[in-house]
Design an enzyme around this catalytic site. Structure first.
Site, PDB file in Angstrom:
ATOM      1  N   ARG A 186       5.710  -3.199   5.705  1.00 24.62           N
ATOM      2  CA  ARG A 186       6.445  -2.332   4.757  1.00 24.62           C
ATOM      3  C   ARG A 186       7.639  -1.667   5.416  1.00 24.62           C
ATOM      4  O   ARG A 186       8.016  -0.534   5.086  1.00 24.62           O
ATOM      5  CB  ARG A 186       5.531  -1.278   4.123  1.00 24.62           C
ATOM      6  CG  ARG A 186       4.225  -1.824   3.586  1.00 24.62           C
ATOM      7  CD  ARG A 186       4.420  -3.025   2.713  1.00 24.62           C
ATOM      8  NE  ARG A 186       3.155  -3.615   2.273  1.00 24.62           N
ATOM      9  CZ  ARG A 186       3.083  -4.731   1.552  1.00 24.62           C
ATOM     10  NH1 ARG A 186       4.186  -5.406   1.225  1.00 24.62           N
ATOM     11  NH2 ARG A 186       1.924  -5.194   1.162  1.00 24.62           N
ATOM     12  N   ASN A 228      -3.446  -1.547   9.863  1.00 22.65           N
ATOM     13  CA  ASN A 228      -4.128  -2.842   9.908  1.00 22.65           C
ATOM     14  C   ASN A 228      -4.058  -3.240  11.383  1.00 22.65           C
ATOM     15  O   ASN A 228      -3.124  -3.884  11.835  1.00 22.65           O
ATOM     16  CB  ASN A 228      -3.416  -3.859   9.010  1.00 22.65           C
ATOM     17  CG  ASN A 228      -3.522  -3.438   7.553  1.00 22.65           C
ATOM     18  OD1 ASN A 228      -4.575  -2.988   7.088  1.00 22.65           O
ATOM     19  ND2 ASN A 228      -2.431  -3.551   6.816  1.00 22.65           N
ATOM     20  N   LYS A 305      -8.191   2.870   9.738  1.00 28.94           N
ATOM     21  CA  LYS A 305      -8.364   2.294   8.401  1.00 28.94           C
ATOM     22  C   LYS A 305      -9.598   1.421   8.497  1.00 28.94           C
ATOM     23  O   LYS A 305      -9.603   0.431   9.226  1.00 28.94           O
ATOM     24  CB  LYS A 305      -7.137   1.463   8.037  1.00 28.94           C
ATOM     25  CG  LYS A 305      -7.287   0.625   6.766  1.00 28.94           C
ATOM     26  CD  LYS A 305      -5.955  -0.053   6.399  1.00 28.94           C
ATOM     27  CE  LYS A 305      -6.072  -0.916   5.157  1.00 28.94           C
ATOM     28  NZ  LYS A 305      -4.774  -1.502   4.741  1.00 28.94           N
ATOM     29  N   GLU A 309      -9.348  -3.073   2.288  1.00 33.26           N
ATOM     30  CA  GLU A 309      -8.484  -4.259   2.310  1.00 33.26           C
ATOM     31  C   GLU A 309      -8.846  -5.197   3.468  1.00 33.26           C
ATOM     32  O   GLU A 309      -7.983  -5.672   4.190  1.00 33.26           O
ATOM     33  CB  GLU A 309      -7.011  -3.845   2.398  1.00 33.26           C
ATOM     34  CG  GLU A 309      -6.587  -2.980   1.232  1.00 33.26           C
ATOM     35  CD  GLU A 309      -5.089  -2.689   1.182  1.00 33.26           C
ATOM     36  OE1 GLU A 309      -4.546  -2.729   0.080  1.00 33.26           O
ATOM     37  OE2 GLU A 309      -4.489  -2.418   2.233  1.00 33.26           O
ATOM     38  N   ARG A 342      -8.911   7.402   7.420  1.00 33.22           N
ATOM     39  CA  ARG A 342      -8.192   7.272   6.143  1.00 33.22           C
ATOM     40  C   ARG A 342      -9.152   7.120   4.964  1.00 33.22           C
ATOM     41  O   ARG A 342     -10.182   6.441   5.057  1.00 33.22           O
ATOM     42  CB  ARG A 342      -7.225   6.093   6.187  1.00 33.22           C
ATOM     43  CG  ARG A 342      -6.155   6.277   7.245  1.00 33.22           C
ATOM     44  CD  ARG A 342      -5.226   5.091   7.320  1.00 33.22           C
ATOM     45  NE  ARG A 342      -4.196   5.084   6.313  1.00 33.22           N
ATOM     46  CZ  ARG A 342      -3.929   4.049   5.516  1.00 33.22           C
ATOM     47  NH1 ARG A 342      -4.673   2.954   5.547  1.00 33.22           N
ATOM     48  NH2 ARG A 342      -2.939   4.111   4.672  1.00 33.22           N
ATOM     49  N   ARG A 354     -10.108   1.279  -9.811  1.00 38.89           N
ATOM     50  CA  ARG A 354      -9.814   1.454  -8.383  1.00 38.89           C
ATOM     51  C   ARG A 354      -9.466   2.890  -8.019  1.00 38.89           C
ATOM     52  O   ARG A 354      -9.786   3.354  -6.928  1.00 38.89           O
ATOM     53  CB  ARG A 354      -8.676   0.500  -7.998  1.00 38.89           C
ATOM     54  CG  ARG A 354      -8.324   0.580  -6.546  1.00 38.89           C
ATOM     55  CD  ARG A 354      -7.315  -0.473  -6.188  1.00 38.89           C
ATOM     56  NE  ARG A 354      -6.336   0.076  -5.272  1.00 38.89           N
ATOM     57  CZ  ARG A 354      -5.249  -0.564  -4.883  1.00 38.89           C
ATOM     58  NH1 ARG A 354      -4.986  -1.769  -5.342  1.00 38.89           N
ATOM     59  NH2 ARG A 354      -4.421  -0.002  -4.047  1.00 38.89           N
ATOM     60  N   ASP A 383      -1.611   4.258  -4.838  1.00 39.84           N
ATOM     61  CA  ASP A 383      -0.962   3.712  -3.648  1.00 39.84           C
ATOM     62  C   ASP A 383       0.539   3.979  -3.620  1.00 39.84           C
ATOM     63  O   ASP A 383       1.321   3.043  -3.788  1.00 39.84           O
ATOM     64  CB  ASP A 383      -1.220   2.195  -3.610  1.00 39.84           C
ATOM     65  CG  ASP A 383      -0.935   1.610  -2.254  1.00 39.84           C
ATOM     66  OD1 ASP A 383      -0.586   2.371  -1.348  1.00 39.84           O
ATOM     67  OD2 ASP A 383      -1.061   0.381  -2.108  1.00 39.84           O
ATOM     68  N   GLU A 405      -1.330  12.031   3.428  1.00 37.09           N
ATOM     69  CA  GLU A 405      -0.505  10.919   3.926  1.00 37.09           C
ATOM     70  C   GLU A 405       0.561  10.604   2.878  1.00 37.09           C
ATOM     71  O   GLU A 405       0.239  10.309   1.725  1.00 37.09           O
ATOM     72  CB  GLU A 405      -1.386   9.687   4.169  1.00 37.09           C
ATOM     73  CG  GLU A 405      -0.616   8.466   4.646  1.00 37.09           C
ATOM     74  CD  GLU A 405      -1.528   7.263   4.936  1.00 37.09           C
ATOM     75  OE1 GLU A 405      -2.503   7.402   5.707  1.00 37.09           O
ATOM     76  OE2 GLU A 405      -1.267   6.182   4.371  1.00 37.09           O
ATOM     77  N   GLU A 411       8.199   1.406   0.045  1.00 34.67           N
ATOM     78  CA  GLU A 411       7.566   0.155  -0.369  1.00 34.67           C
ATOM     79  C   GLU A 411       7.638  -0.049  -1.885  1.00 34.67           C
ATOM     80  O   GLU A 411       7.833  -1.166  -2.358  1.00 34.67           O
ATOM     81  CB  GLU A 411       6.094   0.181   0.091  1.00 34.67           C
ATOM     82  CG  GLU A 411       5.275  -0.971  -0.423  1.00 34.67           C
ATOM     83  CD  GLU A 411       3.818  -0.924   0.055  1.00 34.67           C
ATOM     84  OE1 GLU A 411       3.468  -0.004   0.826  1.00 34.67           O
ATOM     85  OE2 GLU A 411       3.055  -1.824  -0.334  1.00 34.67           O
ATOM     86  N   HIS A 539       2.286   0.373 -10.708  1.00 30.69           N
ATOM     87  CA  HIS A 539       1.922  -0.851  -9.997  1.00 30.69           C
ATOM     88  C   HIS A 539       2.376  -2.113 -10.732  1.00 30.69           C
ATOM     89  O   HIS A 539       1.583  -3.044 -10.936  1.00 30.69           O
ATOM     90  CB  HIS A 539       0.397  -0.894  -9.794  1.00 30.69           C
ATOM     91  CG  HIS A 539       0.000  -1.629  -8.543  1.00 30.69           C
ATOM     92  ND1 HIS A 539       0.208  -2.968  -8.373  1.00 30.69           N
ATOM     93  CD2 HIS A 539      -0.579  -1.216  -7.406  1.00 30.69           C
ATOM     94  CE1 HIS A 539      -0.236  -3.354  -7.188  1.00 30.69           C
ATOM     95  NE2 HIS A 539      -0.706  -2.288  -6.574  1.00 30.69           N
ATOM     96  N   TRP A 561      -5.435  -6.001  -8.272  1.00 31.26           N
ATOM     97  CA  TRP A 561      -4.167  -6.233  -7.586  1.00 31.26           C
ATOM     98  C   TRP A 561      -3.073  -6.607  -8.590  1.00 31.26           C
ATOM     99  O   TRP A 561      -1.917  -6.733  -8.221  1.00 31.26           O
ATOM    100  CB  TRP A 561      -4.318  -7.365  -6.552  1.00 31.26           C
ATOM    101  CG  TRP A 561      -5.059  -6.945  -5.313  1.00 31.26           C
ATOM    102  CD1 TRP A 561      -5.320  -5.662  -4.905  1.00 31.26           C
ATOM    103  CD2 TRP A 561      -5.629  -7.797  -4.314  1.00 31.26           C
ATOM    104  NE1 TRP A 561      -6.005  -5.664  -3.722  1.00 31.26           N
ATOM    105  CE2 TRP A 561      -6.214  -6.961  -3.331  1.00 31.26           C
ATOM    106  CE3 TRP A 561      -5.699  -9.188  -4.139  1.00 31.26           C
ATOM    107  CZ2 TRP A 561      -6.860  -7.469  -2.202  1.00 31.26           C
ATOM    108  CZ3 TRP A 561      -6.344  -9.695  -3.020  1.00 31.26           C
ATOM    109  CH2 TRP A 561      -6.923  -8.839  -2.058  1.00 31.26           C
TER     110      TRP A 561
HETATM  111  C1  BDP Z   1      -0.452  -0.444   0.811  1.00 23.82           C
HETATM  112  C2  BDP Z   1       0.391  -1.417   1.545  1.00 23.82           C
HETATM  113  C3  BDP Z   1      -0.356  -2.122   2.644  1.00 23.82           C
HETATM  114  C4  BDP Z   1      -1.051  -1.102   3.513  1.00 23.82           C
HETATM  115  C5  BDP Z   1      -1.952  -0.244   2.659  1.00 23.82           C
HETATM  116  C6  BDP Z   1      -2.593   0.890   3.434  1.00 23.82           C
HETATM  117  O1  BDP Z   1       0.867  -2.375   0.618  1.00 23.82           O
HETATM  118  O2  BDP Z   1       0.575  -2.884   3.364  1.00 23.82           O
HETATM  119  O3  BDP Z   1      -1.786  -1.724   4.506  1.00 23.82           O
HETATM  120  O4  BDP Z   1      -1.201   0.360   1.659  1.00 23.82           O
HETATM  121  O5  BDP Z   1      -2.156   2.019   3.249  1.00 23.82           O
HETATM  122  O6  BDP Z   1       0.434   0.392   0.138  1.00 23.82           O
HETATM  123  O7  BDP Z   1      -3.511   0.678   4.195  1.00 23.82           O
END
Ligand code: BDP
Length: 720
Positions: A186, A228, A305, A309, A342, A354, A383, A405, A411, A539, A561
């Site tokens: 991002r 990540n 994290k 995901e 997180r 979600r 998000d 956060e 993004e 979204h 998604w």
């Molecule tokens: C989303 C992003 C992704 C991040 C995720 C996060 O698209 O790339 O890894 O959040 O915050 O907004 O973990």
């Protein structure tokens, strides 16, 4: 916005009649808000000398003195001379750590300034008039110095100055989502600024300028790596590199943090499990923490994290988030480090809604986290969308320090080309009333710890910094970095006041110019909401990269998604029912908030389709149907961007050519993309509802198939 356009027109005429002004010097944006533009007149009690009240200044006091040299050289034409003895007109830096040279200086108490706040005062001392920048620590002095110099750069009169500032949060962090191969998840401003391959041998001077910029707005922590996470950063080869960065940052009061991959014991050392209850796993993390502290004695801690995901986490072993967090916390605790765990989680199995998940998973854990754990919660429950209600966890976890956060990188708000000042978005969330206590309890009071008496407090911002010469990808995106720091220091700060300070520092202290730029910024985020996701829609962006509109997508790996999941548009209705008749997510908010948002007539239009599913003919307070209002808002968004272009062009002679041209070009891109969003959205909605456009409204330029056919496999910033 109309007002600003008018003011801009007046300015333009004034400039035209005044004849040609000398063109501003070309600037590439590298100097950020620390440009220290020359001052035309020095009528504001400018100091004549500078002196630190210690004979053996720390690296931090040296950094403050260097900054004073640099700034006064640039603003006044020559650096302030250093004085050895006190003279009238001296700027004095002092703290308990920086003392000994001058007797009885009146230092502020820790009650006034805490550990890292400061005071800037004009006082008489030993019969001399001096300006004193003082604090309880050298870092406080550095922060005070930056504040002083920025005020000087804005032309402030210091006669009788008496400023006391104390940060309302303790941990003020940038979170870099930077991979070890320098790809920034991002990221829209080039590669990662961390040149891992050349570290630790080569320390790019940029690292110091980065630290200066952060210290100038009070940021005191940096998580270097992507959430990540890649466990490799925890190996000795990389820890040496991390230590080199930490050494550069230390004088500026910045601690480094790393993202901890939960499965690291398995990946790095072949342990059969990463179960937090397994003693061998616990011992592995303890050893790892001990090792990290040999490289970085003031290491800040881990950002994690987990079970989100696809990331590994304690739930893989049937353990809770608290158990996972506490294991890492125990390893850091002897060294004084913290865990930032997180709350951006959503389960692998598809949930009913979600946005309910973080609350569902975390509220039962309230009170179970170790003392050195903070739970880090995004501003909204989904998000980082252009608009979301505040996250229902704020106010719902009185026994667990919650950090907020924010996403500085845009993004979901047009990457680096759309001008969107996020100060207004953050202010909207921070000032939202939670009703979590009997008193007034805005989200800001949860973050600063006062609502629930949290012992540790903090705020994190996902960085928008990269290898681009201007750091953030665009000049106006620098304002979001700046505003983040200011709001982390003071979550009650005014977005408008911050925008004005930034505009004065970045462009011009001429009030008419700063006014115009401030106005431009203040309306900019709402313009994005209007052309992308009006009336509480959310979204709707392209799959994966999140670039451009993709409202029609309804068939991805998981329903939540897809844009379709969030709007569920059909012939008769649109929106997500989050009331009792639907997912009842609204019930996660405290009574008065829930009540207001649960009613179709009481919810603000801005959140209507977030909480409600309504007919296209549902009537709003202004008499328009939802369909008419949606279309009106798309058009409004496009015309707001046109206004921004007009306003910006009025500044052509006030801004240097390089920055002027880049902003102009980016606004042109934003305009094209705003039209794209409007047209694609209208074309899609019409394909579903079959409704005609209101009179005098232009039809989309192309048909829906065209918009659907667009594909951007190489859009920047993609995730894993
Ligand atoms: C989303 C992003 C992704 C991040 C995720 C996060 O698209 O790339 O890894 O959040 O915050 O907004 O973990």
């Amino acid at each position: 916005m109309r007002n600003i356009v008018r003011r801009a027109a007046i300015l333009f005429t004034a400039i035209a009649t005044a004849g040609a002004l000398s063109p501003a010097l070309a600037e590439d944006g590298y100097d950020l808000w620390l440009r220290y533009a020359p001052l035309e007149e020095a009528s504001y009690a400018t100091p004549r000398h500078v002196m630190a009240a210690c004979s053996d200044p720390s690296a931090t006091i040296d950094a403050a003195l260097d900054e004073i040299d640099r700034a006064t050289q640039s603003m006044l034409g020559e650096a302030l001379p250093r004085a050895d003895t006190l003279q009238g007109g001296t700027l004095v830096l002092a703290s308990p750590e920086c003392s000994g040279m001058l007797e009885n200086l009146p230092l502020p108490s820790s009650y006034e300034v805490g550990v890292d706040g400061y005071a800037i005062k004009e006082i008489r001392h030993s019969g001399r008039q001096i300006t004193l920048i003082s604090a309880q620590s050298d870092i406080g002095v550095l922060y005070g110095t930056f504040d002083y110099l920025q005020r000087m750069a804005r032309g402030q009169n210091f006669t009788g100055v008496n400023i006391v500032s104390r940060p309302k949060t303790q941990l003020r962090l940038l979170n870099h989502w930077d991979n070890l191969d320098r790809h920034v998840e991002r990221g829209y401003s080039g590669q990662s600024i961390w040149d891992w391959h050349r570290l630790p041998g080569y320390l790019d001077p940029k690292y110091t300028d980065y630290a200066r910029a952060n210290a100038s707005i009070g940021i005191n922590g940096v998580s270097l790596t992507n959430v990540n996470a890649d466990a490799t950063v925890l190996t000795p080869h990389y820890l040496e590199k991390v230590a080199a960065l930490a050494d550069v940052f230390r004088p500026y009061g910045i601690k480094v943090y790393l993202t901890a991959r939960f499965s690291a014991p398995m990946e790095l050392d072949g342990l059969p499990t990463a179960d937090p209850r397994d003693p061998a796993v616990q011992a592995w993390w303890q050893d790892k923490a001990n090792e990290i502290y040999t490289y970085v004695p003031d290491f800040g801690g881990f950002l994690v994290k987990a079970n989100s995901e696809g990331q590994p986490g304690p739930q893989d072993y049937g353990r809770s988030h608290a158990e996972g967090a506490n294991m890492l916390a125990a390893a850091l605790e002897p060294h004084g480090g913290n865990v930032m765990w997180r709350a951006f989680v959503y389960s692998a199995e598809e949930p009913e809604d979600r946005v309910k998940q973080a609350y569902t998973e975390f509220v039962p854990l309230d009170g179970q986290f170790a003392d050195n754990v903070l739970v880090q919660v995004k501003n909204g429950p989904l998000d980082f969308q252009p608009r979301e209600p505040f996250h229902p966890l704020f106010g719902a976890m009185p026994e667990t320090p919650l950090m907020m956060e924010l996403q500085i990188t845009k993004e979901y708000l047009g990457f680096s080309t759309h001008l969107a000042y996020l100060g207004t978005l953050w202010e909207e969330v921070l000032s939202a009333e939670t009703h979590a206590t009997d008193q007034r309890a805005p989200v800001a009071s949860v973050i600063d710890g006062t609502a629930h008496d949290y012992e540790i407090t903090g705020m994190a911002g996902v960085a928008n910094i990269g290898s681009d010469r201007n750091w953030s990808g665009s000049i106006f995106d620098q304002a979001n970095w700046y505003a983040f720091g200011r709001m982390a220091w003071d979550p009650d700060a005014s977005a408008e006041a911050i925008a004005r300070d930034w505009a004065e520092l970045t462009f011009s202290r001429a009030p008419e110019v700063a006014d115009i730029i401030t106005g431009l910024m203040m309306g900019s985020r709402e313009a994005v909401v209007n052309y992308m996701t009006p009336l509480g829609l959310t979204h709707l962006m392209g799959t994966g990269h999140h670039y451009g509109p993709a409202l029609w997508v309804d068939d991805l790996g998981r329903a939540d998604w897809t844009p379709y999941y969030y709007h569920k548009a059909m012939k008769d209705a649109v929106g997500f029912d989050r009331t009792e008749t639907g997912s009842n997510a609204v019930d996660q908010y405290a009574g008065p908030v829930a009540q207001k948002w649960a009613g179709q007539d009481t919810v603000p239009d801005e959140l209507l389709l977030w909480f409600h599913r309504v007919g296209w003919d549902h009537e709003l307070d202004n008499g328009n149907t939802v369909w008419e209002e949606l279309v009106r808002r798309y058009d409004l968004g496009v015309s707001q961007v046109e206004d921004m272009q007009t306003v910006w062009h009025s500044l052509e002679h006030e801004v240097d050519a390089e920055r002027f041209e880049q902003v102009s070009a980016f606004l042109a891109i934003q305009h094209q993309e705003a039209i794209w969003w409007r047209d694609a959205s209208i074309a899609y909605w019409q394909s579903v509802n079959g409704l005609p456009l209101p009179e005098d409204v232009a039809a989309p330029a192309r048909d829906l198939d065209y918009y659907k056919s667009l594909s951007f496999p190489n859009a920047p910033g993609q995730g894993e």
